[in-house]
Scaffold this motif. Structure first.
Motif, PDB file in Angstrom:
ATOM      1  N   LEU A   1      -0.992   1.741  -4.114  1.00 37.70           N
ATOM      2  CA  LEU A   1      -0.591   2.329  -5.386  1.00 37.70           C
ATOM      3  C   LEU A   1      -1.591   1.975  -6.485  1.00 37.70           C
ATOM      4  O   LEU A   1      -2.013   2.842  -7.264  1.00 37.70           O
ATOM      5  N   ILE A   2      -1.966   0.710  -6.538  1.00 34.80           N
ATOM      6  CA  ILE A   2      -2.924   0.257  -7.551  1.00 34.80           C
ATOM      7  C   ILE A   2      -4.269   0.948  -7.357  1.00 34.80           C
ATOM      8  O   ILE A   2      -4.912   1.384  -8.316  1.00 34.80           O
ATOM      9  N   GLU A   3      -4.682   1.081  -6.102  1.00 37.49           N
ATOM     10  CA  GLU A   3      -5.960   1.734  -5.813  1.00 37.49           C
ATOM     11  C   GLU A   3      -5.931   3.208  -6.218  1.00 37.49           C
ATOM     12  O   GLU A   3      -6.894   3.718  -6.801  1.00 37.49           O
ATOM     13  N   ALA A   4      -4.843   3.902  -5.929  1.00 36.25           N
ATOM     14  CA  ALA A   4      -4.728   5.316  -6.307  1.00 36.25           C
ATOM     15  C   ALA A   4      -4.803   5.473  -7.823  1.00 36.25           C
ATOM     16  O   ALA A   4      -5.492   6.366  -8.337  1.00 36.25           O
ATOM     17  N   ARG A   5      -4.107   4.606  -8.543  1.00 39.28           N
ATOM     18  CA  ARG A   5      -4.133   4.671 -10.015  1.00 39.28           C
ATOM     19  C   ARG A   5      -5.533   4.366 -10.540  1.00 39.28           C
ATOM     20  O   ARG A   5      -6.040   5.023 -11.452  1.00 39.28           O
ATOM     21  N   SER A   6      -6.175   3.367  -9.930  1.00 40.84           N
ATOM     22  CA  SER A   6      -7.520   2.983 -10.360  1.00 40.84           C
ATOM     23  C   SER A   6      -8.522   4.114 -10.120  1.00 40.84           C
ATOM     24  O   SER A   6      -9.340   4.425 -10.987  1.00 40.84           O
ATOM     25  N   LYS A   7      -8.438   4.743  -8.946  1.00 37.91           N
ATOM     26  CA  LYS A   7      -9.348   5.854  -8.636  1.00 37.91           C
ATOM     27  C   LYS A   7      -9.130   7.034  -9.569  1.00 37.91           C
ATOM     28  O   LYS A   7     -10.056   7.784  -9.854  1.00 37.91           O
TER      29      LYS A   7
ATOM     30  N   LEU B   1       6.742  -0.700  -9.277  1.00 39.28           N
ATOM     31  CA  LEU B   1       6.222  -0.094  -8.038  1.00 39.28           C
ATOM     32  C   LEU B   1       4.982  -0.840  -7.560  1.00 39.28           C
ATOM     33  O   LEU B   1       4.843  -1.139  -6.378  1.00 39.28           O
ATOM     34  N   GLU B   2       4.082  -1.134  -8.495  1.00 42.57           N
ATOM     35  CA  GLU B   2       2.822  -1.797  -8.151  1.00 42.57           C
ATOM     36  C   GLU B   2       3.001  -3.277  -7.844  1.00 42.57           C
ATOM     37  O   GLU B   2       2.107  -3.891  -7.278  1.00 42.57           O
ATOM     38  N   SER B   3       4.136  -3.834  -8.182  1.00 40.47           N
ATOM     39  CA  SER B   3       4.365  -5.260  -7.910  1.00 40.47           C
ATOM     40  C   SER B   3       4.646  -5.515  -6.438  1.00 40.47           C
ATOM     41  O   SER B   3       4.493  -6.633  -5.958  1.00 40.47           O
ATOM     42  N   GLY B   4       5.100  -4.484  -5.728  1.00 42.22           N
ATOM     43  CA  GLY B   4       5.441  -4.658  -4.327  1.00 42.22           C
ATOM     44  C   GLY B   4       6.832  -5.234  -4.121  1.00 42.22           C
ATOM     45  O   GLY B   4       7.233  -5.496  -2.991  1.00 42.22           O
ATOM     46  N   LYS B   5       7.572  -5.420  -5.191  1.00 41.23           N
ATOM     47  CA  LYS B   5       8.897  -6.029  -5.078  1.00 41.23           C
ATOM     48  C   LYS B   5       9.997  -5.002  -4.869  1.00 41.23           C
ATOM     49  O   LYS B   5      11.132  -5.368  -4.620  1.00 41.23           O
TER      50      LYS B   5
END
Length: 104
Positions: free
Chosen positions: A38-44, A66-70
């Motif tokens: 998720l973080i990578e998709a947002r970063s890209k 969502l990005e926390s993984g919790k």
């Protein structure tokens, strides 16, 4: 009193010697993988959490969770995240028994 800082890598090397730590770490692998994706998709997409949230019609706090993984998001939520970040959601099943997969 002065505190001594211990590099994270050094701590991780020590923790990896504990079988219960390794088991717990491995059990979280899928959650870490999803959060990382998720973080990578947002970063890209070169977007902030606030921008993704606006595109999804939600709040920045939801994107942060969502990005926390919790949290384990629904497929629908993942699809909304993918659309918001102009990416494509792909879900796959991978064998965890390589020997069986190789025989087929």
């Amino acid at each position: 009193m002065k505190r001594k800082l211990i590099p994270a890598e050094e701590s991780f090397r020590e923790w990896k010697k504990d079988p219960s730590y390794v088991a717990a770490y491995d059990a979280l692998e899928n959650e870490f993988a999803l959060a990382s994706a998720l973080i990578e998709a947002r970063s890209k997409a070169d977007m902030t959490q606030e921008e993704v949230a606006a595109a999804m019609g939600t709040t920045q706090a939801v994107v942060a969770r969502l990005e926390s993984g919790k949290v384990l998001p629904s497929t629908r939520t993942l699809e909304r995240f993918a659309r918001a970040t102009r990416s494509r959601l792909r879900i796959s099943f991978e064998s965890n028994q390589p020997a069986l997969a190789a025989k087929r």
